[in-house]
Design a protein around this motif. Structure first.
Motif, short mmCIF file in Angstrom:
data_model
loop_
_atom_site.label_atom_id
_atom_site.label_comp_id
_atom_site.label_asym_id
_atom_site.label_seq_id
_atom_site.Cartn_x
_atom_site.Cartn_y
_atom_site.Cartn_z
N PHE A 76 -24.30 74.47 54.56
CA PHE A 76 -25.30 74.17 53.54
C PHE A 76 -26.47 75.15 53.66
O PHE A 76 -26.93 75.44 54.77
CB PHE A 76 -25.82 72.74 53.70
CG PHE A 76 -24.78 71.69 53.47
CD1 PHE A 76 -24.72 71.02 52.26
CD2 PHE A 76 -23.86 71.35 54.46
CE1 PHE A 76 -23.77 70.03 52.04
CE2 PHE A 76 -22.91 70.37 54.25
CZ PHE A 76 -22.85 69.71 53.03
N ASN A 78 -30.25 75.31 52.36
CA ASN A 78 -31.28 74.46 51.74
C ASN A 78 -30.66 73.20 51.12
O ASN A 78 -30.97 72.82 49.99
CB ASN A 78 -32.05 75.26 50.68
CG ASN A 78 -32.79 76.44 51.27
OD1 ASN A 78 -33.35 76.36 52.37
ND2 ASN A 78 -32.77 77.56 50.57
N ASN A 79 -29.76 72.58 51.88
CA ASN A 79 -29.09 71.33 51.50
C ASN A 79 -28.10 71.48 50.35
O ASN A 79 -27.61 70.48 49.81
CB ASN A 79 -30.10 70.23 51.17
CG ASN A 79 -30.73 69.63 52.42
OD1 ASN A 79 -30.24 69.81 53.53
ND2 ASN A 79 -31.84 68.93 52.24
N HIS A 80 -27.78 72.72 49.95
CA HIS A 80 -26.77 72.96 48.92
C HIS A 80 -25.50 73.48 49.59
O HIS A 80 -25.53 74.47 50.34
CB HIS A 80 -27.28 73.97 47.89
CG HIS A 80 -28.47 73.49 47.11
ND1 HIS A 80 -28.41 72.45 46.21
CD2 HIS A 80 -29.77 73.90 47.13
CE1 HIS A 80 -29.61 72.24 45.68
NE2 HIS A 80 -30.46 73.11 46.23
#
Length: 261
Positions: A76, A78-80
């Protein structure tokens, strides 16, 4: 401070997450925020799939720059989610079938989280890692991100699972042995994120406590083992810090970046 260090990768359980508390503590969050403000990327590198990282209290109060999850099978930015690879379903059916024949409990995490059977070793595992599920069931084709074989007995699993291609065993030093895809590990995941940021492996620091951390510790510019780490990881590391219970990572980073806790 070594100005070449532009990224830090942190294992979770036994490294920055005290297994007695199962939370990211406020002092740790404050320290990591200070380091991040210096322009250093601060990241997770764990064998936990993303789905069970969320079981740790306050883990996402801090804004992680990157996450290497499932031993490099999920990445991931930045949490993507930017990368994902999974053990094929055919291999999963074979793994669960062999484990059942050998009466070895399996912990599976992913689309569903469950155990295949229950015994004293499973209870110890649940307490050690604060596993929240109580589901006992057979595998029914779900997508699985983490498979853990649970046994206090010293078993050479390779002798029983050798016919299943492209899997490897990572013995973490306790009663649990994790199965992952061959060709991925924490360092391969770290490389993906370093490439995203235009950084090299000479620009990251890593902290860990078990054999699942070997690849990222060996390849780091500075690889630090916990005092509570396995002997093999301690031998591979460049340096050592205090135990997780004594906030070893926080002390080390505070001194390294000349910060006050």
């Amino acid at each position: 401070m070594n100005k070449l260090i532009k990224a830090i990768f942190l294992d979770l359980d036994g490294t920055i997450i005290n297994k007695d508390k199962n939370m990211l503590e406020r002092e740790t969050i404050d320290l990591l925020n200070k380091i991040q403000k210096k322009g250093v990327k601060v990241c997770i590198a764990t064998s936990r799939p993303f789905e069970t990282i969320k079981d740790i209290e306050d883990i996402f109060v801090f804004q992680w720059d990157g996450i290497v999850a499932s031993f490099g099978q999920q990445i991931f930015l930045n949490n993507h989610l930017i990368f994902e690879k999974a053990i094929p379903q055919q291999s999963l059916y074979a793994i669960f079938s062999i484990s059942k024949r050998l009466s070895i409990p399996v912990y599976a995490a992913g689309e569903k989280t469950f155990f295949t059977m229950f015994n004293d070793d499973v209870q110890s595992f649940k307490e050690m890692f604060h596993v929240q599920t109580n589901d006992i069931k057979e595998y029914e084709g779900e997508k699985i991100k983490l498979i853990t074989l649970i046994s206090a007995k010293k078993i050479r699993y390779e002798d029983y699972f050798s016919d299943i291609p492209n899997i490897k065993f990572v013995y973490t030093g306790g009663i649990n042995t994790d199965l992952f895809l061959d060709g991925v590990d924490k360092f391969s995941g770290i490389q993906v994120l370093l490439n995203e940021w235009g950084l090299s492996k000479n620009q990251y620091m890593a902290f860990g406590d078990s054999n699942s951390d070997l690849s990222m510790i060996i390849n780091a510019r500075i690889g630090i083992s916990m005092q509570n780490a396995t002997d093999e990881l301690k031998k591979a590391a460049d340096d050592q810090c205090d135990t997780c219970q004594n906030h070893g990572v926080e002390k080390y980073l505070s001194n390294y970046f000349h910060l006050h806790r």
